[in-house]
Design a protein around this motif. Structure first.
Motif, PDB file in Angstrom:
ATOM      1  N   GLY A 338      67.325  31.584 104.013  1.00 30.97           N
ATOM      2  CA  GLY A 338      67.452  30.252 104.589  1.00 30.97           C
ATOM      3  C   GLY A 338      66.413  29.932 105.648  1.00 30.97           C
ATOM      4  O   GLY A 338      66.407  28.822 106.203  1.00 30.97           O
ATOM      5  N   GLY A 339      65.567  30.905 105.982  1.00 32.39           N
ATOM      6  CA  GLY A 339      64.523  30.669 106.974  1.00 32.39           C
ATOM      7  C   GLY A 339      64.981  30.781 108.412  1.00 32.39           C
ATOM      8  O   GLY A 339      64.209  30.506 109.343  1.00 32.39           O
ATOM      9  N   TRP A 340      66.235  31.219 108.587  1.00 30.56           N
ATOM     10  CA  TRP A 340      66.768  31.271 109.957  1.00 30.56           C
ATOM     11  C   TRP A 340      66.170  32.413 110.779  1.00 30.56           C
ATOM     12  O   TRP A 340      65.996  32.286 111.987  1.00 30.56           O
ATOM     13  N   LEU A 341      65.847  33.519 110.113  1.00 34.58           N
ATOM     14  CA  LEU A 341      65.205  34.620 110.838  1.00 34.58           C
ATOM     15  C   LEU A 341      63.814  34.205 111.311  1.00 34.58           C
ATOM     16  O   LEU A 341      63.413  34.511 112.449  1.00 34.58           O
ATOM     17  N   ASP A 342      63.080  33.485 110.459  1.00 36.65           N
ATOM     18  CA  ASP A 342      61.759  33.001 110.856  1.00 36.65           C
ATOM     19  C   ASP A 342      61.855  32.097 112.083  1.00 36.65           C
ATOM     20  O   ASP A 342      60.989  32.130 112.963  1.00 36.65           O
ATOM     21  N   ARG A 343      62.922  31.295 112.122  1.00 38.90           N
ATOM     22  CA  ARG A 343      63.100  30.402 113.280  1.00 38.90           C
ATOM     23  C   ARG A 343      63.416  31.194 114.548  1.00 38.90           C
ATOM     24  O   ARG A 343      63.105  30.755 115.658  1.00 38.90           O
ATOM     25  N   ALA A 344      64.048  32.366 114.400  1.00 37.18           N
ATOM     26  CA  ALA A 344      64.441  33.169 115.563  1.00 37.18           C
ATOM     27  C   ALA A 344      63.311  34.042 116.093  1.00 37.18           C
ATOM     28  O   ALA A 344      63.350  34.476 117.253  1.00 37.18           O
ATOM     29  N   MET A 351      61.416  37.274 124.102  1.00 37.83           N
ATOM     30  CA  MET A 351      62.303  38.200 124.811  1.00 37.83           C
ATOM     31  C   MET A 351      61.624  39.554 124.999  1.00 37.83           C
ATOM     32  O   MET A 351      61.717  40.160 126.077  1.00 37.83           O
ATOM     33  N   ILE A 352      60.938  40.034 123.980  1.00 36.92           N
ATOM     34  CA  ILE A 352      60.226  41.312 124.101  1.00 36.92           C
ATOM     35  C   ILE A 352      59.194  41.229 125.216  1.00 36.92           C
ATOM     36  O   ILE A 352      59.046  42.146 126.028  1.00 36.92           O
ATOM     37  N   GLY A 353      58.464  40.108 125.283  1.00 37.53           N
ATOM     38  CA  GLY A 353      57.463  39.926 126.325  1.00 37.53           C
ATOM     39  C   GLY A 353      58.052  39.960 127.719  1.00 37.53           C
ATOM     40  O   GLY A 353      57.414  40.442 128.661  1.00 37.53           O
ATOM     41  N   ARG A 354      59.285  39.456 127.877  1.00 39.77           N
ATOM     42  CA  ARG A 354      59.918  39.453 129.193  1.00 39.77           C
ATOM     43  C   ARG A 354      60.572  40.791 129.529  1.00 39.77           C
ATOM     44  O   ARG A 354      60.799  41.097 130.701  1.00 39.77           O
ATOM     45  N   LEU A 355      60.898  41.590 128.515  1.00 35.60           N
ATOM     46  CA  LEU A 355      61.620  42.844 128.745  1.00 35.60           C
ATOM     47  C   LEU A 355      60.701  44.035 129.012  1.00 35.60           C
ATOM     48  O   LEU A 355      61.172  45.084 129.438  1.00 35.60           O
ATOM     49  N   ILE A 356      59.418  43.892 128.734  1.00 36.37           N
ATOM     50  CA  ILE A 356      58.500  44.997 129.008  1.00 36.37           C
ATOM     51  C   ILE A 356      58.033  44.949 130.466  1.00 36.37           C
ATOM     52  O   ILE A 356      58.199  43.948 131.166  1.00 36.37           O
ATOM     53  N   ASP A 399      71.028  31.287 115.897  1.00 40.53           N
ATOM     54  CA  ASP A 399      71.612  30.229 115.077  1.00 40.53           C
ATOM     55  C   ASP A 399      71.313  30.466 113.593  1.00 40.53           C
ATOM     56  O   ASP A 399      70.200  30.834 113.212  1.00 40.53           O
ATOM     57  N   SER A 400      72.336  30.260 112.754  1.00 37.99           N
ATOM     58  CA  SER A 400      72.152  30.385 111.299  1.00 37.99           C
ATOM     59  C   SER A 400      72.653  29.148 110.567  1.00 37.99           C
ATOM     60  O   SER A 400      72.977  29.210 109.386  1.00 37.99           O
ATOM     61  N   GLY A 401      72.749  28.013 111.269  1.00 42.30           N
ATOM     62  CA  GLY A 401      73.185  26.774 110.633  1.00 42.30           C
ATOM     63  C   GLY A 401      74.619  26.419 110.985  1.00 42.30           C
ATOM     64  O   GLY A 401      75.400  27.261 111.442  1.00 42.30           O
ATOM     65  N   ASP A 402      74.957  25.176 110.726  1.00 39.77           N
ATOM     66  CA  ASP A 402      76.279  24.681 111.117  1.00 39.77           C
ATOM     67  C   ASP A 402      77.425  25.347 110.363  1.00 39.77           C
ATOM     68  O   ASP A 402      78.520  25.491 110.891  1.00 39.77           O
ATOM     69  N   ARG A 404      77.550  28.455 109.163  1.00 37.03           N
ATOM     70  CA  ARG A 404      77.589  29.910 109.210  1.00 37.03           C
ATOM     71  C   ARG A 404      77.689  30.388 110.651  1.00 37.03           C
ATOM     72  O   ARG A 404      77.181  29.732 111.573  1.00 37.03           O
ATOM     73  N   PRO A 405      78.312  31.546 110.875  1.00 34.79           N
ATOM     74  CA  PRO A 405      78.374  32.103 112.235  1.00 34.79           C
ATOM     75  C   PRO A 405      76.983  32.586 112.656  1.00 34.79           C
ATOM     76  O   PRO A 405      76.137  32.892 111.812  1.00 34.79           O
ATOM     77  N   PRO A 406      76.734  32.660 113.965  1.00 38.48           N
ATOM     78  CA  PRO A 406      75.437  33.164 114.431  1.00 38.48           C
ATOM     79  C   PRO A 406      75.203  34.599 113.938  1.00 38.48           C
ATOM     80  O   PRO A 406      76.150  35.328 113.647  1.00 38.48           O
ATOM     81  N   PHE A 407      73.945  34.979 113.854  1.00 39.28           N
ATOM     82  CA  PHE A 407      73.628  36.337 113.408  1.00 39.28           C
ATOM     83  C   PHE A 407      72.948  37.112 114.531  1.00 39.28           C
ATOM     84  O   PHE A 407      72.443  36.537 115.502  1.00 39.28           O
ATOM     85  N   VAL A 408      72.949  38.434 114.411  1.00 42.57           N
ATOM     86  CA  VAL A 408      72.281  39.297 115.374  1.00 42.57           C
ATOM     87  C   VAL A 408      71.196  40.101 114.668  1.00 42.57           C
ATOM     88  O   VAL A 408      71.229  40.256 113.439  1.00 42.57           O
ATOM     89  N   VAL A 409      70.246  40.573 115.454  1.00 40.01           N
ATOM     90  CA  VAL A 409      69.097  41.300 114.921  1.00 40.01           C
ATOM     91  C   VAL A 409      69.092  42.725 115.461  1.00 40.01           C
ATOM     92  O   VAL A 409      69.247  42.932 116.671  1.00 40.01           O
TER      93      VAL A 409
END
Length: 441
Positions: A338-344, A351-356, A399-402, A404-409
């Motif tokens: 659905g392209g949701w991972l690409d959007r995330a 986040m990686i840039g801020r956590l290093i 976000d994974s769309g209206d 679907r529940p949110p997803f984690v990575v």
């Protein structure tokens, strides 16, 4: 396994060096002591010393000369040098990175050592980025050193001793802002910038310590030095205060002018650290970065990695690489389609840039693959850093769309420490293979 010394203490006798060395050894900062300049320079030549401490109480002039010789002996590796002695114009010369008043408690020293070594690695990293970005027509610069008065937040009830210290700070050229309660103090800290904080223990030392601890839990305030001003020398255990986040301690039996000088010295070191962090942060806005994530592009990372490897050998420092690849969990199949991972991905990269750490380099190698270069870091510490970043991101819902529940990575993590004679590309290949869970020869 024999632990290598990390700290060189230069002192003519054990009056200061003995208790300090014993305490630092217990805290994981293994020490070696030299009685004079020749022994100190020999130790620097034979060992991978990270930081030096010089007892400057007897002769400031000799201490300054020795510090300069030690720094020159370690070049191109930068050696932070701390002086133990009353801050003065002579000791505040460029030869020293920090001047601390005696006696120096081991827990206090350990806090300053951690901060100084981090700043040193950041300075080395900035010098390398100057070259990498300069090759691509982007000029990086350190921010001009501020000439504004140091801003000090004085927190606590207006007791006579505390007012005397505030007056001494103002006479020393600092701008002092008063806050009588913890609530007012944190309002100031969140709304304004300060170079140092002074906490008056008074009758309620628990509140002063809680403010120090609260500052250490806040990423923006973490590095701001905090001096605890005691009502009496025996009011609190030194180790407890330093472990709660206090940078230095002072008591009213010390002249207010001396304590004010110590506070200004802490503020000076803090400003220098901030300048380095700001300069490294500006590199992320250079126009050479991956636009969606703000991280290094693959080509820019490759060029910088080659320079990092060369510098790590010249400076005799470790260098580790960590590859983070988005895990191929079955439940992500629909999300990917659905392209949701690409959007995330832009948010994940940000986040990686801020956590290093400021001195680390993060890059986007592919659509779902990230890499970290961690200078002065061994393989075990690099894995811990990668796992910490992955754990934080795994707690974030995307976000994974209206409907679907949110997803984690989650991430597959691969780590490799650059070996003697190994190229950066080969080490990165090893780390990537471990993230992909494949074998390489």
């Amino acid at each position: 396994m024999t632990l290598r010394p990390r700290v060189l203490i230069v002192a003519k006798d054990d009056a200061l060096a003995g208790p300090l060395a014993e305490g630092l050894d217990r805290l994981g900062w293994r020490t070696i002591t030299a009685r004079g300049p020749y022994a100190a320079l020999a130790a620097l030549g034979d060992l991978e010393i990270e930081v030096a401490i010089i007892d400057a109480a007897r002769s400031a002039e000799d201490a300054v000369a020795l510090a300069r010789r030690m720094k020159a002996a370690c070049a191109p590796r930068r050696l932070p040098v701390i002086a133990i002695g009353l801050p003065s114009e002579q000791l505040e010369a460029a030869a020293f990175d920090l001047v601390l008043a005696p006696p120096l408690h081991p827990a206090q020293a350990a806090l300053r050592l951690e901060s100084l070594t981090r700043m040193t690695i950041a300075e080395e990293e900035f010098a390398l980025r100057l070259e990498t970005f300069g090759e691509r027509g982007r000029k990086l610069e350190l921010p001009a050193e501020s000439v504004a008065p140091y801003r000090v937040l004085a927190i606590g009830e207006p007791a006579p001793q505390f007012l005397a210290l505030s007056n001494a700070l103002a006479e020393g050229g600092a701008e002092v802002v008063g806050a009588f309660t913890a609530y007012t103090a944190f309002d100031y800290l969140h709304e304004q910038h300060f170079d140092a904080v002074v906490l008056w223990a008074g009758e309620n030392q628990a509140e002063a310590l809680s403010i120090a601890a609260g500052m250490r839990r806040n990423t923006r305030l973490y590095h701001v030095p905090a001096l605890l001003y005691l009502q009496s020398p025996a009011q609190i255990g030194l180790a407890e205060a330093y472990h709660r986040g206090v940078s230095d301690l002072a008591a009213p039996d010390v002249a207010p002018s001396e304590t004010a000088t110590r506070i200004i010295e802490l503020a000076r070191a803090y400003r220098r650290q901030n300048a380095i962090r700001e300069a490294l942060d500006k590199a992320r806005r250079s126009g050479l970065m991956d636009a969606p994530t703000g991280l290094f592009t693959r080509d820019l990372f490759a060029a910088h990695l080659a320079r990092l490897v060369q510098a790590s050998r010249l400076r005799n420092r470790a260098l580790s690489l960590c590859v983070l690849r988005v895990s191929d969990r079955p439940e992500l199949k629909t999300i990917r389609a659905g392209g949701w991972l690409d959007r995330a991905i832009p948010q994940i990269g940000s986040m990686i840039g801020r956590l290093i750490r400021a001195e680390d380099t993060a890059a986007r190698l592919g659509p779902e693959v990230f890499a970290l270069a961690l200078p002065a870091t061994n393989q075990a510490a690099a894995r811990a850093a990668g796992e910490r970043i992955a754990a934080v991101i795994a707690c974030t819902a995307f976000d994974s769309g209206d409907d679907r529940p949110p997803f984690v990575v989650e991430f597959e993590i691969g780590v490799a420490e650059v070996e003697p004679g190994e190229s950066g590309a080969k080490a990165l290949e090893r780390a990537a293979a471990r993230a992909l869970q494949v074998k390489v020869d």
